[in-house]
Write a protein that holds these residues in place. Sequence first.
Motif, mmCIF file in Angstrom:
data_model
loop_
_atom_site.group_PDB
_atom_site.id
_atom_site.type_symbol
_atom_site.label_atom_id
_atom_site.label_comp_id
_atom_site.label_asym_id
_atom_site.label_seq_id
_atom_site.Cartn_x
_atom_site.Cartn_y
_atom_site.Cartn_z
ATOM 1 N N VAL A 45 -3.657 7.894 6.897
ATOM 2 C CA VAL A 45 -2.340 6.402 6.304
ATOM 3 C C VAL A 45 -3.220 5.842 5.893
ATOM 4 C CG1 VAL A 45 -0.636 5.128 7.101
ATOM 5 C CG2 VAL A 45 -0.685 7.396 7.443
ATOM 6 N N VAL A 46 -3.657 5.015 4.852
ATOM 7 C CA VAL A 46 -4.454 3.587 4.669
ATOM 8 C C VAL A 46 -3.443 2.919 4.588
ATOM 9 C CG1 VAL A 46 -5.954 2.988 3.055
ATOM 10 C CG2 VAL A 46 -6.254 5.525 3.865
ATOM 11 N N THR A 47 -3.593 1.848 5.341
ATOM 12 C CA THR A 47 -2.240 1.061 4.663
ATOM 13 C C THR A 47 -3.114 -0.799 5.490
ATOM 14 O OG1 THR A 47 0.109 0.243 5.400
ATOM 15 C CG2 THR A 47 -1.207 1.753 7.351
ATOM 16 N N ARG A 48 -2.402 -1.294 4.311
ATOM 17 C CA ARG A 48 -3.142 -2.974 4.503
ATOM 18 C C ARG A 48 -1.372 -3.597 4.030
ATOM 19 N NH1 ARG A 48 -6.784 -4.847 0.868
ATOM 20 N NH2 ARG A 48 -6.954 -6.406 2.406
ATOM 21 N N GLY A 49 -1.536 -4.977 4.549
ATOM 22 C CA GLY A 49 -0.614 -5.900 3.722
ATOM 23 C C GLY A 49 0.990 -5.135 4.147
ATOM 24 N N ASP A 50 1.682 -6.334 3.238
ATOM 25 C CA ASP A 50 3.199 -6.352 3.112
ATOM 26 C C ASP A 50 2.622 -5.493 1.877
ATOM 27 O OD1 ASP A 50 5.930 -6.287 3.286
ATOM 28 O OD2 ASP A 50 5.595 -8.763 2.607
ATOM 29 N N ILE A 51 3.467 -4.315 2.322
ATOM 30 C CA ILE A 51 3.992 -3.492 0.956
ATOM 31 C C ILE A 51 5.365 -4.293 0.087
ATOM 32 C CG2 ILE A 51 5.798 -1.411 2.573
ATOM 33 C CD1 ILE A 51 2.548 -1.193 -0.201
ATOM 34 N N GLU A 52 6.043 -4.467 1.131
ATOM 35 C CA GLU A 52 7.908 -5.513 0.205
ATOM 36 C C GLU A 52 7.218 -6.534 -0.283
ATOM 37 O OE1 GLU A 52 9.748 -3.481 0.166
ATOM 38 O OE2 GLU A 52 9.506 -1.925 2.132
ATOM 39 N N ALA A 53 5.639 -7.070 -0.129
ATOM 40 C CA ALA A 53 5.873 -8.906 -0.825
ATOM 41 C C ALA A 53 6.470 -8.368 -2.495
ATOM 42 C CB ALA A 53 4.594 -8.780 -0.802
ATOM 43 N N ILE A 90 0.681 14.288 -6.649
ATOM 44 C CA ILE A 90 0.619 12.413 -6.860
ATOM 45 C C ILE A 90 1.389 11.797 -7.129
ATOM 46 C CG2 ILE A 90 -1.265 10.421 -6.600
ATOM 47 C CD1 ILE A 90 -3.606 11.862 -7.078
ATOM 48 N N TRP A 91 1.712 11.286 -5.906
ATOM 49 C CA TRP A 91 3.410 9.915 -6.279
ATOM 50 C C TRP A 91 2.953 8.744 -6.606
ATOM 51 C CZ3 TRP A 91 5.530 6.310 -3.032
ATOM 52 C CH2 TRP A 91 6.583 5.720 -3.803
ATOM 53 N N ALA A 92 2.922 8.288 -7.567
ATOM 54 C CA ALA A 92 2.077 6.430 -6.595
ATOM 55 C C ALA A 92 3.567 5.852 -7.543
ATOM 56 C CB ALA A 92 1.071 6.674 -7.832
ATOM 57 N N GLU A 93 3.428 4.120 -6.813
ATOM 58 C CA GLU A 93 4.511 3.373 -7.283
ATOM 59 C C GLU A 93 3.322 2.122 -7.262
ATOM 60 O OE1 GLU A 93 8.220 2.063 -5.136
ATOM 61 O OE2 GLU A 93 6.589 1.035 -4.772
ATOM 62 N N ARG A 102 1.243 1.976 -4.015
ATOM 63 C CA ARG A 102 1.747 2.828 -2.334
ATOM 64 C C ARG A 102 1.880 4.512 -3.207
ATOM 65 N NH1 ARG A 102 7.695 2.933 -0.288
ATOM 66 N NH2 ARG A 102 8.581 2.153 -2.240
ATOM 67 N N MET A 103 1.047 5.412 -2.610
ATOM 68 C CA MET A 103 0.702 6.189 -2.902
ATOM 69 C C MET A 103 0.685 7.151 -1.880
ATOM 70 S SD MET A 103 -2.553 5.870 -5.151
ATOM 71 C CE MET A 103 -2.985 7.251 -6.730
ATOM 72 N N ASN A 162 -2.129 -5.316 -0.841
ATOM 73 C CA ASN A 162 -0.746 -4.640 -0.526
ATOM 74 C C ASN A 162 -0.720 -3.094 -0.199
ATOM 75 O OD1 ASN A 162 0.107 -7.496 0.824
ATOM 76 N ND2 ASN A 162 0.660 -7.596 -1.496
ATOM 77 N N VAL A 163 -1.289 -2.247 0.122
ATOM 78 C CA VAL A 163 -1.530 -1.157 -0.148
ATOM 79 C C VAL A 163 -0.874 0.041 1.095
ATOM 80 C CG1 VAL A 163 -3.515 0.362 -0.154
ATOM 81 C CG2 VAL A 163 -3.897 -1.967 -0.936
ATOM 82 N N GLU A 164 0.230 1.205 0.662
ATOM 83 C CA GLU A 164 0.431 2.208 1.475
ATOM 84 C C GLU A 164 0.003 3.656 1.006
ATOM 85 O OE1 GLU A 164 4.180 2.354 3.705
ATOM 86 O OE2 GLU A 164 4.451 3.102 3.055
ATOM 87 N N ILE A 165 -1.490 4.206 1.615
ATOM 88 C CA ILE A 165 -1.523 5.126 1.150
ATOM 89 C C ILE A 165 -1.357 6.838 1.874
ATOM 90 C CG2 ILE A 165 -3.533 6.669 0.370
ATOM 91 C CD1 ILE A 165 -4.390 4.428 -0.752
#
Lengths: 736, 151
Positions: free
Chosen positions: A169-177, A294-297, A310-311, A343-346
């Motif tokens: 998982v690579v995550t930082r920030g607020d993915i709901e921003a 790969i799903w990406a948003e 997000r991916m 803001n990232v969530e992978i």
Amino acid sequence: MTTAALSHGRAETATRRHDAVPKVRGEFAYANDLRAAGMLWGHTVRSPHAHARVVSIDTSEAARMPGVHAVLTHDDVPGRKTYGLDFPDQPVLASDRVRYFGEAVAIVAAEEPEQARRAAEAVRVEYEVLQPIVDPERATESEPLHPPGTTARHGFREDPRPNVVRAMVVTRGDIEAPADVTVSGVYEVGQQDQAFLGPESGLALPDGEGGVDIHVATQWTHVDRDQVAPCLALEPEQVRVHLAGVGGAFGGREDLSMQIHAALLALRTGRPVKMAYNRQESFVGHIHRHPARIWAEHRATKAGQLVSVRMRILLDGGAYASSSEAVLSNACSFAIGPYAVENVEIDGLVVYTNNPPCGAMRGFGAVQTCFAAEAQMDRLAAGLGIDPVELRLLNALEPGGRLATGQVITGSLPTREVIRRAAALPIPEPEELPRDVLRLPGGAGNTTRGEGVRRGVGFAVGFKNLCYSEGFDDYCTARVRLSADGAAEVYCASAEVGQGVHDVILGVARRELGTDDVELVTGSTADVGSAGSTSASRMTWMAAGAVQLACRDALEEQERAGGGEVDVERVYRHPRTFPLDPETGQTTGERSHVAFAVAAMRVVVEVDVELGLTRVVWIGTAQDVGNALNPVAVEGQIEGGTAQGLGLALMEEIQTRDGAILNPNFTDYLMPTFLDMPPVVSDLVEEPEPDAPYGVKGVGEPPTVVSTAAIVSALRDATGRELARVPVRPDDVVGL
Amino acid sequence: MKIALTVNGEAREADVWAGESLLTALRDRLELPGSKNACEQGECGSCSVLLDGVPVCSCLVLAAQADGHEIVTVEGLARDGDLHPVQAAFADAGAVQCGFCTPGLIVATDDLLRRSPDPTDDEIREALSGNLCRCTGYAKILDAVRLAAAR
Ligand code: FES
Ligand code: FES
């Protein structure tokens, strides 16, 4: 600085590679050209099933056949029974189970190649066929193909599900921003083969004292040795791996192929043993590029500022781990492209299946994610009504910005410059009709006069890291022997695979030593320490660093001693990298990747939408190449790397059914020919890399990363279709 | 079976299997490994040689069929130690990376330029489209052929 400048060169040879003359004469010795007195030929018995229990192996008939000297199975492996680049999960020869189509089960040595082939056919293997796991989506709910914990490593995120090679998982920030617009998509990449032109080959010679010399086309002699020796129950010094001529590599020679097998046969028979795969065997003789889903948003403000990405990345690792864990890590690290996003969530996952094993191929995980992320950028641009180039400039990641992994870019990364310069390359005007059919989709097939042909222009940006990452102790050794008269011998085990690193080494040595009298003594594990792998766009940088260091120290030592002969060996390391945090994927030190290279590409295509035929008309690219030591060689890397990306975009895919490869040959596995490749205009953006010797950067991978995405972008422009899967098939672009 | 043929101007004999290709006979019996084996299916052109002056994929020709014929391989192109102009052009234009495709391309280019000394780019691309190169993306090969033609 060109090679000519480096070598204070003799004019007529300055621009020629040092191996050009033997290569054009047909005298260069590739691995498959080697012979030895009394040599036997080895052949491999391979599984016709992707998943089966091995019930019994009967070698008696094969052993009695004329000319046969040895038939060996799992029981004959004297040392460790398994090997692997990152985890020793692959049997030298299958014992109770085969996990992929083409897995090695037994090996034979005979006087003549034909005798060896026939004997291999006479080995009776009884299999109990098992249901293969072929859908990576279902691998984690299937029965485990390997014992639990096979790929557990300190520092990996724990994931108890079966068949997980690595999850991250690579995550930082607020993915709901809060954001104004959202675009999402699902993308797929098929399985690509390196298809280097010279199939796997090598020659093993017993030394008469229990040890063995292996001459082989490889990317890293020392790590071959370290994998081979334990399986032979030998000390590393007893196994000497020598670099033979390499007919291309592209990642496909990072893993072992025939090394252990030929050595086993040589040690058993006391005779030299040569093994040379044919093309069909080569398709199962090395790993491939990971197929990906790969799903990406992507979410952005109205003005086009990226707010969040997000991916979910799923890679099919196939039956054995190879370097899958590192490929996944790269895919995740560079997933969003060279853009600044807070803001990232992978979520990344690479799994075991019974499909062909996957590992390193040029671009190493970044190819797959670039295809998805750049499609998303185009979609976002379309949704916002912003020019796609402008959108990329607006979000470009530059020094001072942060990667998804939290690392601050400190070195060179001229993202805006490559985007601007690629976008500024003038594209050719549409060519008038009628015209020569060769310059229409369908070409010599003479399928159209131009009706139904639509033109499209695409753009993409791609980047990836240079050198090994995540705390790996990445080093390169060079040794310099200076004689009293100033003549020098340089030893470096860096594998020349066609890219020209040996010319870099010679150029650096000549420049540092101030003499043309330099001889390169190449890659044997017996003479010099490890150079590390010819991969990850690292070898030019690392070899230049090591040779520079060794040359300078040799001169200093010679001066201190007041002349005479000196012999120094030095190890060069690039700045240290640190692991990623297993829970957040954030870097745990200053950096997890040492440096980066970025490329932007503009592409013009024409599509015959009546027949689904495609022609790439023109490609223009601006690439961040650091200080280009040899511009011709740099262009050659860009053009060749682009061709491989074109192949993935339009035609190259290993097709499987129940795990078996259906197209293991060049008739059915299509690669770009002369007629498929358009002119490539390369604009070299030369910004020296501060941490690298002479400011160099590796240049081989960025063109492969970006070109698939750029070509499909142009196809979308021509057809208006989503084209979310590569290779794009005629059916995908027909019937508009 | 025994065959007798002329290779690069020399009379040679070889003892071959009935099903053996000319490529195998050249490489493994006659010690001329310059012609390369990359597919054995006529798809890549790495094995190109001249048979009685006509380019063929030597992987698709039986050694037995070459009995009594004249073969020229890449090793036979240089004269008295000097590179053939096509060889020199490939070396000078940066058309060689790993070089595995090079011998076949040189034989094919030599054939093209003898038929058409001043070919257009389209002609070059079409004439060499049976020779796969995995390293160069063909651009520098195009340069090499133009250079050879100009010289
Ligand atoms: S080896 Fe003959 S065409 Fe490929
Ligand atoms: S130079 Fe490697 S295949 Fe052409």
